[in-house]
Design a protein around this motif. Structure first.
Motif, PDB file in Angstrom:
ATOM      1  N   LYS A 181     -27.896 -43.972  29.086  1.00  0.00           N
ATOM      2  CA  LYS A 181     -28.782 -43.103  29.863  1.00  0.00           C
ATOM      3  C   LYS A 181     -29.615 -43.983  30.790  1.00  0.00           C
ATOM      4  O   LYS A 181     -30.658 -44.498  30.401  1.00  0.00           O
ATOM      5  CB  LYS A 181     -29.689 -42.335  28.888  1.00  0.00           C
ATOM      6  CG  LYS A 181     -30.620 -41.340  29.530  1.00  0.00           C
ATOM      7  CD  LYS A 181     -31.342 -40.552  28.439  1.00  0.00           C
ATOM      8  CE  LYS A 181     -32.517 -39.761  28.959  1.00  0.00           C
ATOM      9  NZ  LYS A 181     -33.635 -40.593  29.385  1.00  0.00           N
ATOM     10  N   GLN A 203     -31.169 -47.864  25.545  1.00  0.00           N
ATOM     11  CA  GLN A 203     -30.546 -46.581  25.911  1.00  0.00           C
ATOM     12  C   GLN A 203     -29.363 -46.838  26.848  1.00  0.00           C
ATOM     13  O   GLN A 203     -29.417 -46.499  28.039  1.00  0.00           O
ATOM     14  CB  GLN A 203     -31.555 -45.681  26.632  1.00  0.00           C
ATOM     15  CG  GLN A 203     -32.760 -45.328  25.806  1.00  0.00           C
ATOM     16  CD  GLN A 203     -33.456 -44.087  26.352  1.00  0.00           C
ATOM     17  OE1 GLN A 203     -32.877 -43.003  26.410  1.00  0.00           O
ATOM     18  NE2 GLN A 203     -34.697 -44.248  26.766  1.00  0.00           N
ATOM     19  N   GLY A 236     -40.464 -39.126  31.488  1.00  0.00           N
ATOM     20  CA  GLY A 236     -39.130 -39.648  31.200  1.00  0.00           C
ATOM     21  C   GLY A 236     -38.187 -39.649  32.393  1.00  0.00           C
ATOM     22  O   GLY A 236     -37.039 -40.074  32.277  1.00  0.00           O
ATOM     23  N   GLY A 266     -38.411 -41.475  35.057  1.00  0.00           N
ATOM     24  CA  GLY A 266     -38.180 -42.814  35.610  1.00  0.00           C
ATOM     25  C   GLY A 266     -39.298 -43.337  36.513  1.00  0.00           C
ATOM     26  O   GLY A 266     -39.167 -44.417  37.087  1.00  0.00           O
ATOM     27  N   LYS A 267     -40.407 -42.613  36.610  1.00  0.00           N
ATOM     28  CA  LYS A 267     -41.480 -43.009  37.539  1.00  0.00           C
ATOM     29  C   LYS A 267     -42.037 -44.400  37.206  1.00  0.00           C
ATOM     30  O   LYS A 267     -42.148 -45.262  38.083  1.00  0.00           O
ATOM     31  CB  LYS A 267     -42.639 -41.988  37.495  1.00  0.00           C
ATOM     32  CG  LYS A 267     -42.213 -40.569  37.823  1.00  0.00           C
ATOM     33  CD  LYS A 267     -43.401 -39.610  37.810  1.00  0.00           C
ATOM     34  CE  LYS A 267     -44.075 -39.450  36.459  1.00  0.00           C
ATOM     35  NZ  LYS A 267     -43.221 -38.835  35.413  1.00  0.00           N
ATOM     36  N   THR A 268     -42.373 -44.600  35.947  1.00  0.00           N
ATOM     37  CA  THR A 268     -42.969 -45.890  35.562  1.00  0.00           C
ATOM     38  C   THR A 268     -41.962 -47.017  35.718  1.00  0.00           C
ATOM     39  O   THR A 268     -42.309 -48.116  36.168  1.00  0.00           O
ATOM     40  CB  THR A 268     -43.500 -45.804  34.113  1.00  0.00           C
ATOM     41  OG1 THR A 268     -44.550 -44.832  34.078  1.00  0.00           O
ATOM     42  CG2 THR A 268     -44.038 -47.140  33.626  1.00  0.00           C
ATOM     43  N   THR A 269     -40.709 -46.743  35.383  1.00  0.00           N
ATOM     44  CA  THR A 269     -39.681 -47.779  35.544  1.00  0.00           C
ATOM     45  C   THR A 269     -39.556 -48.172  37.016  1.00  0.00           C
ATOM     46  O   THR A 269     -39.452 -49.358  37.346  1.00  0.00           O
ATOM     47  CB  THR A 269     -38.333 -47.275  34.992  1.00  0.00           C
ATOM     48  OG1 THR A 269     -38.496 -46.955  33.604  1.00  0.00           O
ATOM     49  CG2 THR A 269     -37.244 -48.320  35.150  1.00  0.00           C
TER      50      THR A 269
HETATM   51  P1  ADP Z   1     -41.792 -41.680  33.406  1.00  0.00           P
HETATM   52  O1  ADP Z   1     -42.770 -42.725  33.824  1.00  0.00           O
HETATM   53  O2  ADP Z   1     -41.335 -40.782  34.509  1.00  0.00           O
HETATM   54  O3  ADP Z   1     -42.266 -40.902  32.222  1.00  0.00           O
HETATM   55  P2  ADP Z   1     -40.207 -43.895  32.348  1.00  0.00           P
HETATM   56  O4  ADP Z   1     -39.825 -44.797  33.447  1.00  0.00           O
HETATM   57  O5  ADP Z   1     -41.319 -44.299  31.460  1.00  0.00           O
HETATM   58  O6  ADP Z   1     -40.448 -42.431  32.941  1.00  0.00           O
HETATM   59  O7  ADP Z   1     -38.932 -43.646  31.435  1.00  0.00           O
HETATM   60  C1  ADP Z   1     -37.637 -43.373  31.953  1.00  0.00           C
HETATM   61  C2  ADP Z   1     -36.616 -43.456  30.833  1.00  0.00           C
HETATM   62  O8  ADP Z   1     -36.488 -44.803  30.403  1.00  0.00           O
HETATM   63  C3  ADP Z   1     -36.967 -42.661  29.585  1.00  0.00           C
HETATM   64  O9  ADP Z   1     -35.776 -42.152  29.036  1.00  0.00           O
HETATM   65  C4  ADP Z   1     -37.586 -43.684  28.691  1.00  0.00           C
HETATM   66  O10 ADP Z   1     -37.407 -43.335  27.342  1.00  0.00           O
HETATM   67  C5  ADP Z   1     -36.811 -44.934  29.029  1.00  0.00           C
HETATM   68  N1  ADP Z   1     -37.594 -46.167  28.883  1.00  0.00           N
HETATM   69  C6  ADP Z   1     -38.746 -46.483  29.510  1.00  0.00           C
HETATM   70  N2  ADP Z   1     -39.164 -47.713  29.187  1.00  0.00           N
HETATM   71  C7  ADP Z   1     -38.247 -48.200  28.300  1.00  0.00           C
HETATM   72  C8  ADP Z   1     -38.108 -49.421  27.584  1.00  0.00           C
HETATM   73  N3  ADP Z   1     -38.991 -50.415  27.723  1.00  0.00           N
HETATM   74  N4  ADP Z   1     -37.038 -49.556  26.769  1.00  0.00           N
HETATM   75  C9  ADP Z   1     -36.128 -48.585  26.638  1.00  0.00           C
HETATM   76  N5  ADP Z   1     -36.198 -47.400  27.287  1.00  0.00           N
HETATM   77  C10 ADP Z   1     -37.241 -47.203  28.104  1.00  0.00           C
END
Ligand code: ADP
Ligand code: MG
Length: 275
Positions: free
Chosen positions: A60, A57, A83, A85-88
């Motif tokens: 974004k 992405q 989506g 960004g919490k997990t990231t």
């Molecule tokens: P949350 O945990 O708040 O749901 P994420 O951190 O999972 O958010 O996701 C944040 C953004 O990054 C989203 O747009 C998601 O699609 C994207 N994303 C998360 N992990 C990956 C990945 N491994 N590769 C590409 N895009 C990702």
């Protein structure tokens, strides 16, 4: 409810703190405590202009110019829509994700420069709890927790002493020999909390730890995390659970589209304004 009674009994137990730093009795009721930010205290997590762009992405950013500091002993909720960004952000702290630019320090280590061989040592200082528990299905509760210690080379005697203790502390003293599929969701999550904290990490990060659980059971897990926090462990919890966050009056960092849109010392009240 039996599960709640178990958790409450575990939390009330005077033994609870023995795995951790001792509680100062004068501070026994710390629920309204604000973690000290004395001059000279280094943040356990520091992010400056932190950005993560996943290759999939490119237009974004998943994290977009994040600036925040989390100090030792804080209890922080990380909230935001799916989506946001919490997990990231949590995976950046664990160095499962390498940021694209900016600065991130965890326990004084610069994660933009950390050598690969140092990463396992970083991760040992961080307990992690996930929504889906990630228990090994063919191992008992005891073995799941013991495995975490075996992996980092702890002697058998230490394992035999610490595993039953930590399982009792999360209210699972009677279920040590149960396999995950013999336990309820709340019990499985308590095994994963026990596993995350058995090594006494100074930092505990939880990614939607109550996402699969009933509200009453979720409250028990949250109270357990709060109790762990009171022993001095810094706790960061990503969650969607608005009611839970509102009821706990802790620091709330809200993400939207990879940006911090709110950072309040007391979720919903903002006594301390924004950072
Ligand atoms: P949350 O945990 O708040 O749901 P994420 O951190 O999972 O958010 O996701 C944040 C953004 O990054 C989203 O747009 C998601 O699609 C994207 N994303 C998360 N992990 C990956 C990945 N491994 N590769 C590409 N895009 C990702
Ligand atoms: Mg997530």
């Amino acid at each position: 409810m039996r599960q709640m009674a178990d958790v409450n009994a575990a939390i009330a137990s005077p033994d609870f703190t023995t795995v951790f730093s001792p509680l100062d009795s004068a501070d026994a009721e710390l629920s309204d405590r604000v973690a000290p930010r004395d001059p000279g205290v280094e943040p356990v997590i520091l992010m400056e202009h932190l950005t993560k762009v996943y290759a999939a992405q490119p237009n974004k950013p998943a994290l977009d110019d994040i600036n925040l500091a989390i100090y030792p002993g804080e209890f922080v909720f990380l909230v935001g829509h799916s989506g946001s960004g919490k997990t990231t952000l949590l995976n950046t702290i664990l160095r499962n994700v390498k940021p694209s630019s900016g600065k991130v320090l965890v326990a004084g280590q610069d994660l933009m420069r950390i050598k690969n061989r140092r990463i396992p040592f970083l991760r040992r200082q961080i307990g992690a709890v996930f929504q889906d528990y990630k228990l090994l299905p063919n191992k008992t509760a005891y073995e799941n927790v013991a495995f975490a210690l075996q992996c980092i080379g702890k002697p058998r005697g230490v394992i035999r002493a610490q595993v039953p203790e930590v399982l009792r502390l999360v209210g699972l003293g009677e279920q040590m020999d149960s396999l995950p599929d013999q336990l309820s969701g709340g019990e499985q999550q308590r095994v994963s909390v026990a596993r995350a904290m058995v090594n006494r990490p100074p930092l505990l990060i939880c990614d939607e730890p109550t996402g699969n659980l009933d509200p009453a059971i979720s409250l028990g897990i949250m109270k357990l995390l709060e109790r762990i926090n009171r022993t001095g462990t810094t706790v960061i919890v990503a969650t969607h659970d608005r009611e839970m966050v509102d009821s706990m009056h802790r620091r709330v960092i809200a993400l939207e589209g990879g940006r911090v849109i709110r950072d309040q010392e007391r979720g919903g009240y903002g006594n301390y304004g924004t950072l």
